[in-house]
Design an enzyme around this catalytic site. Sequence first.
Site, PDB file in Angstrom:
ATOM      1  N   VAL A  24      43.565  41.170  41.221  1.00  0.00           N
ATOM      2  CA  VAL A  24      42.235  40.565  41.348  1.00  0.00           C
ATOM      3  C   VAL A  24      41.948  40.204  42.811  1.00  0.00           C
ATOM      4  CG1 VAL A  24      40.699  38.749  40.541  1.00  0.00           C
ATOM      5  CG2 VAL A  24      42.487  39.621  39.028  1.00  0.00           C
ATOM      6  N   SER A  25      40.838  40.701  43.321  1.00  0.00           N
ATOM      7  CA  SER A  25      40.474  40.534  44.728  1.00  0.00           C
ATOM      8  C   SER A  25      39.212  39.679  44.874  1.00  0.00           C
ATOM      9  CB  SER A  25      40.215  41.906  45.359  1.00  0.00           C
ATOM     10  OG  SER A  25      39.632  41.781  46.647  1.00  0.00           O
ATOM     11  N   PRO A  26      39.118  38.894  45.964  1.00  0.00           N
ATOM     12  CA  PRO A  26      37.886  38.161  46.256  1.00  0.00           C
ATOM     13  C   PRO A  26      36.881  38.995  47.044  1.00  0.00           C
ATOM     14  CG  PRO A  26      39.502  37.615  47.912  1.00  0.00           C
ATOM     15  CD  PRO A  26      40.174  38.606  46.970  1.00  0.00           C
TER      16      PRO A  26
END
Length: 717
Positions: free
Chosen positions: A294-296
Site C-alpha cells: 500500500v502506497s501513499p
Amino acid sequence: SQRPLLFTTTMSSSQLLILLFTLLCLSLSFTSGATDQAPPYRLGVAIRDITGPAAEVNMMGYAMPGQRTHGIHLRLRSRIFLIEHKETKNRVVYVNNDIAMCMQSVKETLVERLHAMGKKEYTRDNLIIGSTHTHSGPGGFSWYTLYDVTSLGFVKENFNAVVDGILQGILLAEGALRDGRLKINAGQLLESNINRSPTAYDENPAEERELYKEDGNTEKTMTVLRFEGADGEELGVLSWFPVHCTSMNNTNQFISGDNKGYASYIFEKYKNPDALPGQNTFVAAFGQSNEGDVSPNTRGPKCPNGDTCDLLHSTCSGNVEDCIASGPGRDMVESTQIIGMNQFKKALELYNSATTEITGPVELRHSHVDMTQVRISPNYTSTHKEEDTCKAALGFSFAAGTTDGPGSRFWIQGDNSTGNPFWKWVSSFLAKPTPEQIQCQHPKPILIDVGLTKPSPWTPPILPVQLTMLGKELIICSVPAEFSTMAGRRLKKQVKATLIKYGKATNETHIVISGLANAYAGYVTTYEEYLQQRYEGASTLFGPHTLAAYTQEMDRLARDLGLGQPSLAGPTPPNLQNHTWNFRPGVVADTHPLGGKFGDIRTDADDVYESGQQVKVEFWGAHLNNNLFIEGTFLAVEQKDVSGEWKTILTDGDWDTTLQWQRHLIAESIITIRWNISREIPSGTYRIHHYGTSKSLFGEKTPYEGVSKEFKVVQQN
C-alpha cells in the site's frame, strides 16, 4: 374519543409521586448506558522524543547507502498508551514509534531493562511495540546484519535514543494512570492510499476479491480508540490505517515522521495549541497496519515522459529506476502534508463521533515461533496440503525496490526466472543456496540466502506473534512483518472466526493488524502473490507458505484465548547485543573559521518578512551528533513580547521549521535554519536561535549558542 388508559382511574397524590419517580428511573436507565457505571479501566498516556543522530547516519527504509541524515524537518516521537483493567489488573501497553520498524533488539532490551528496574509486570505478552514505518529516520538499531548493512553497522546512539525514550515513556504513562474510558469507532478514509502491486493482488481468487469489492485492492478502514478520563478529560487517540510512510522519497535527507508523523503533530497541536511539540498532554498516534503493498503516492507510477510504467515489472524501457510513483502534492513535502492531513481529519471525525464504549477485560496471548521450521496444516495452506516454511531468503526482485523507492537497474520486479548468473555468483559468496532451499523457496530466484549466512543468520529466525483483546470490541493482531492487503484480510478473517466460535467476539467486533511490531522480518504476501515475485513476494522471507504459517500460529493464540488456556512461550530469541559491529566513523573534532567562534552568523536574516515568505539563517556550528538534544531542540523561533522578553514559539519539532547540517572543508559545519512563516503568525519582532555542542580534538564537548538579528514579520492583507 377514548382517553389513554393511564388516566382512566383517579390517583392519589402519593400514587402520582411514586409513578413519576418510577418513570424518571426508567428514563435514566434507558438514556445513560455504560457511562453511568464506574470506569472499567485505568489509563495512562505519554509522549517522548526518540530522535537519533541527525547527521551522517543512513536512513532506514529505502536501503539507499547515499541517503544519510543531514538535519531535521520533524522530530521523531514515541507515543505510549497504557490500559489496565481495574477488576483483573491485566495491563497492555501499546507503543507507537516514529521509526521504520520495531527491531527485535528494541523489545528484548526494553523487557530486560524494565525487569532490571523491578518492573516485572511488563512482559513480552503485554508490551506491543509498534511503528509508523517512516523511511526518514536514522537506522542501525537492529542486531541483525541485513538491517544494519547500509548504516555501516549498529548505531548505538540511535538504538539508545529509541530504547531510552520508550522506556521513559512507559514509566511516565504508568505515573499518569487514572480512571478512564475507552471508546471505539471506525470508518472509511478515501483518496489516501493505492496498491503498488496491483497485478500481484489480482492473482488472488476472484471470489475472494469480490468479498472486498467495496474497498478494492487496499483497505480503506481507519479504526480509532478514544482515551478519556473518568471526568471526560480528553487524554488521547490511537488509530490504525494501512499506508506506507513513503511520502518523503529516497532523495530526502531530513529526519521526518512522514505522513503519520505529520498527522500526529497536527492532531496534538489541534488539542494543545499552546504547547510546544513534545510538551503536549493530549497524545495522538497513527499506527501502521497491513500496508505491505500500500502506497501513499496516489498519482501512481509514471515514466519520465509521463507514460504509464510497464505494470508487470514496474519499468520504463526495461529500467526500474525511471518508474517512480508520486503523491498528490506538488512535491514530496506537500504530499506528506496532504496524506497526513487526510488521516488527521478522518481520525478527528471518528474520535468526535465515537460512542461505543469498551468495558470488558484485557486479554493477552503471545508466543515466539521459529519461522524457519513450521509444519503447516492443510487447513491453512492454499495448496490444501501439509507444507513447511523455509530458511529465510530474499529474491532477485528485492533489489529492484518498489515504485515508492526504486532499486537498481540491474533488477526488475516480477522476476521469477533463474536469475542473473553474475549476481547469483556474487551472492553465493555470502551463502550458497542448497538444493533443498531452492526447492522450498520456489519460484523465488534467491539473491541473498539470509537464513544460511555464517556465523549467524542475517535476519531473525525466531519471531513473536501476539494477540490482544479489549472486551469484545477490539482484537489486535501484532505481527513482525509487513502484510500485504489480502494477506492481512486472510489473517483477520481466520482469527475473528475462531474468537467468534468461542464466544469471545461477535460479527461487530473490530479487528486490526498492528504491523512491523515487536520484531521485523520482511514482508508477508498471499501464496498467489508470492508466485508473482514482485518486491513484496521477493521479500517474503520464509517461502510461499509464510502467510499460512503466521495464520496457523495466530489462530493457535486465538484458540488458546477462547479456551482460557495459556499459550506456549516458544523458543527464546537469541540476545545478540554483544555480537554487533560498526564501521561508521564518529565525530573526531569540530573547527570553526579562524578568528571566529561556534555560533557565529554566516548569513543573517533580512530586516522584514511577510507571511508566506521563508526566513533563512546560516550559522558556523558543530556536528549535530555531539548532542542529540533529546527532549530539546537545535533551534528556536523566538518572538519578542510587549515586555521585551523573548518567547520560543517554534522548535525543530515543528512542521514550519527545517534544520540542515552541511560539512564545510574538513571539520567545519554550516547550520542552516529555515522558517516558513505561516499565515497565522502575528505581526511582530522575531529572531532565530541556534543551540549546539562542539567537540574538541581531546573529546571535550562544549555547548554554544548563536542568535540572528531581530527582524520584523508583517502580515499580508
